[in-house]
Motif scaffolding. Structure first.
Motif, short mmCIF file in Angstrom:
data_model
loop_
_atom_site.label_atom_id
_atom_site.label_comp_id
_atom_site.label_asym_id
_atom_site.label_seq_id
_atom_site.Cartn_x
_atom_site.Cartn_y
_atom_site.Cartn_z
N LYS A 255 40.79 3.16 13.54
CA LYS A 255 39.38 3.45 13.76
C LYS A 255 38.50 2.64 12.82
N ASP A 256 37.38 2.16 13.35
CA ASP A 256 36.36 1.43 12.59
C ASP A 256 36.86 0.10 12.04
N LEU A 257 37.87 -0.49 12.67
CA LEU A 257 38.34 -1.80 12.22
C LEU A 257 37.34 -2.88 12.61
N PRO A 258 37.24 -3.93 11.81
CA PRO A 258 36.45 -5.08 12.26
C PRO A 258 37.10 -5.73 13.47
N VAL A 259 36.29 -6.32 14.32
CA VAL A 259 36.82 -7.12 15.42
C VAL A 259 37.55 -8.31 14.83
N LEU A 260 38.71 -8.66 15.39
CA LEU A 260 39.42 -9.86 14.94
C LEU A 260 39.51 -10.83 16.11
N PHE A 261 38.95 -12.02 15.93
CA PHE A 261 38.88 -13.02 17.00
C PHE A 261 39.32 -14.38 16.49
N ASN A 262 40.47 -14.83 16.99
CA ASN A 262 40.90 -16.20 16.76
C ASN A 262 40.49 -17.00 18.00
N ILE A 263 39.67 -18.02 17.82
CA ILE A 263 39.03 -18.68 18.96
C ILE A 263 40.00 -19.46 19.84
N GLU A 264 41.28 -19.57 19.44
CA GLU A 264 42.26 -20.21 20.31
C GLU A 264 43.50 -19.34 20.55
N ARG A 265 43.48 -18.11 20.07
CA ARG A 265 44.60 -17.19 20.26
C ARG A 265 44.19 -15.95 21.07
N GLY A 266 43.12 -15.29 20.62
CA GLY A 266 42.69 -14.08 21.30
C GLY A 266 41.95 -13.16 20.36
N PHE A 267 41.66 -11.94 20.83
CA PHE A 267 40.96 -10.99 19.97
C PHE A 267 41.37 -9.57 20.33
N PHE A 268 41.12 -8.65 19.37
CA PHE A 268 41.32 -7.24 19.65
C PHE A 268 40.25 -6.44 18.92
N MET A 269 40.04 -5.21 19.40
CA MET A 269 39.08 -4.29 18.80
C MET A 269 39.72 -2.92 18.68
N GLU A 270 39.12 -2.05 17.88
CA GLU A 270 39.69 -0.74 17.64
C GLU A 270 39.90 0.04 18.94
N PRO A 271 40.87 0.94 19.00
CA PRO A 271 41.10 1.74 20.21
C PRO A 271 39.87 2.58 20.56
#
Length: 443
Positions: A255-271
């Motif tokens: 919960k409340d994790l920062p968004v993680l975005f690698n511009i050539e791999r992908g991204f994820f956001m908190e559930p």
């Protein structure tokens, strides 16, 4: 000549997706009393790009070299930021959790670190190694080796928005203010526009009804070209996403994790809080579906197996403990690129009663609080000159267009290109759950 415009004018919006709902809301707030939205599905449409758990949002400004482009981008960002922070329709759905931006290859790092990219002066913290990345989240979340990763972390002024709930909120408020949403695969499905007296005077639905209007606003997203000849100014392009079901205990940790975005791999956001599903996307320049009619959108709640492999490869680099989890959901998600990724929001030069609100170009959703206001301005012919120039009808820009151009996007080795769904055979798609379903092409 278009009929005079007043608050009693009949206005039809074709498409109840992100921009259609925003436009309906802004028109109602301005006092227009006869606004109808046509769509084959109730909000949220299962084929709308906005019908999604979450989207990345970064507040702030654009620092490009081109003065006009910088002005337009900042005008859009300023209006969207004001909406996310202050408009009660949208404010509850912005989660200011922060954002991590990363890249792996030398080319992508150079792009990330360009003038428009992160800097310490704007509050970004550099991330140079595995330990730096792991320190951005609670212990046990990031367990990978982050091979070759470098990036930046911004703790405030960025995060994510709940896309579906934002769109539902906009539609709900628009309806409260008097907008009619006409939905259903017969009564709401637009099959064509009404051409009359050298103008467009409304839309025809699948049940044979002619819906006459003083102004017709086309907000049909990637399917707009199926209803009106846009002179190759839009390229329907799709991306791929998947969900992983988390346990209640994992949902608390994530919960409340920062968004993680690698511009050539992908991204994820908190559930998400409702279903405890973690959303991820594999990053690439997009898929087209090349047919004789160009790139033709279709709906599918599955993704290519090659996309699943990229999602899992991304997870192995950052969260290998999740890399082999089954997917609980997946879909392809369509958007429409313009040649330069600037929006197409304009009165049509030949059909004075037709208003275009298309060309989200992969960055349209974050503008939902305000984009309808710009579309309403276009309808009223009062866009500021720089905006009018940027958003103009511009078929000349599609001549000689490089349909395989990456549009400033990146992907991993083997997917750093625009791909073609026609190359994906029947057995090369995921088969996720009994709930997975396919839907035919509709607006």
């Amino acid at each position: 000549m278009a009929s005079p415009l007043n608050f009693d004018s009949k206005i039809i919006i074709v498409g109840a997706g992100t921009w259609g709902c925003s436009t309906a809301l802004h028109l109602a707030r301005r006092g227009y009393t006869s606004v109808a939205v046509l769509d084959p599905y109730p909000v949220p449409s299962p084929i709308s790009a906005g019908n999604d758990l979450n989207k990345i949002l970064e507040l702030g400004s654009f620092a490009g070299d081109d003065e006009e482009e910088r002005y337009v981008s900042n005008k859009l960002l300023e209006a969207a930021t004001h909406g996310w922070l202050n408009d009660p329709v949208f404010k509850p759905f912005f989660h200011e959790t922060g954002c991590i931006l990363a890249a792996t290859s030398e080319e992508a790092r150079a792009h990330m670190n360009s003038r428009d990219g992160p800097s310490e002066s704007d509050g970004w913290i550099p991330l140079k190694n595995k330990e730096d990345f792991m320190a951005t989240m609670p212990k046990g979340v990031l367990t990978g080796d982050f091979p070759g990763w470098e990036g930046w972390w911004k703790k405030t002024g960025a995060g994510w928005v709940h896309a579906r709930k934002s769109m539902e909120s906009a539609a709900r408020e628009a309806a409260r203010l008097g907008v009619r949403f006409v939905t259903g695969e017969q009564v709401g499905q637009v099959t064509g526009l009404i051409y009359q007296d050298s103008d467009i005077k409304g839309a025809i639905t699948a049940d044979g009804t002619s819906h006459y209007a003083d102004r017709t606003i086309l907000c049909a997203g990637a399917n707009a070209a199926a209803l009106f000849d846009l002179k190759d100014q839009l390229r329907p392009t799709a991306w791929t996403l998947a969900h992983i079901k988390m346990t209640p205990e994992e949902a608390k940790l994530y919960k409340d994790l920062p968004v993680l975005f690698n511009i050539e791999r992908g991204f994820f956001m908190e559930p998400d809080a409702d279903n405890h599903e973690l959303k991820m996307c594999d990053e690439h320049p997009g898929y087209c579906n090349w047919t004789l009619d160009g790139s033709t959108p279709f709906a599918k709640h599955q993704i290519p197996l090659e996309s699943e492999a990229r999602c899992r490869a991304f997870l192995r680099e950052i969260m290998p403990h999740l890399a082999d989890r089954p997917f609980s959901f997946a879909r392809i998600c369509w958007c429409a690129d313009t040649p330069n990724r600037a929006f197409l929001i304009s009165l049509h030069p030949e059909y004075p009663s037709l208003v275009l609100g298309v060309g989200g170009s992969g960055h349209g959703f974050c503008h939902i609080p305000a984009i309808g206001g710009f579309i309403a301005d276009a309808m009223e012919d009062k866009l500021e000159k720089p905006l009018k120039q940027s958003f103009r009808w511009r078929p000349e820009t599609a001549i000689g267009r490089d349909w395989k151009g990456l549009q400033g996007r990146f992907g991993p080795e083997g997917a750093n290109r625009v791909m073609n769904f026609q190359d994906i055979k029947d057995g090369q798609w995921t088969r996720i759950g009994d709930s997975a379903r396919e839907l035919g092409p509709k607006i």
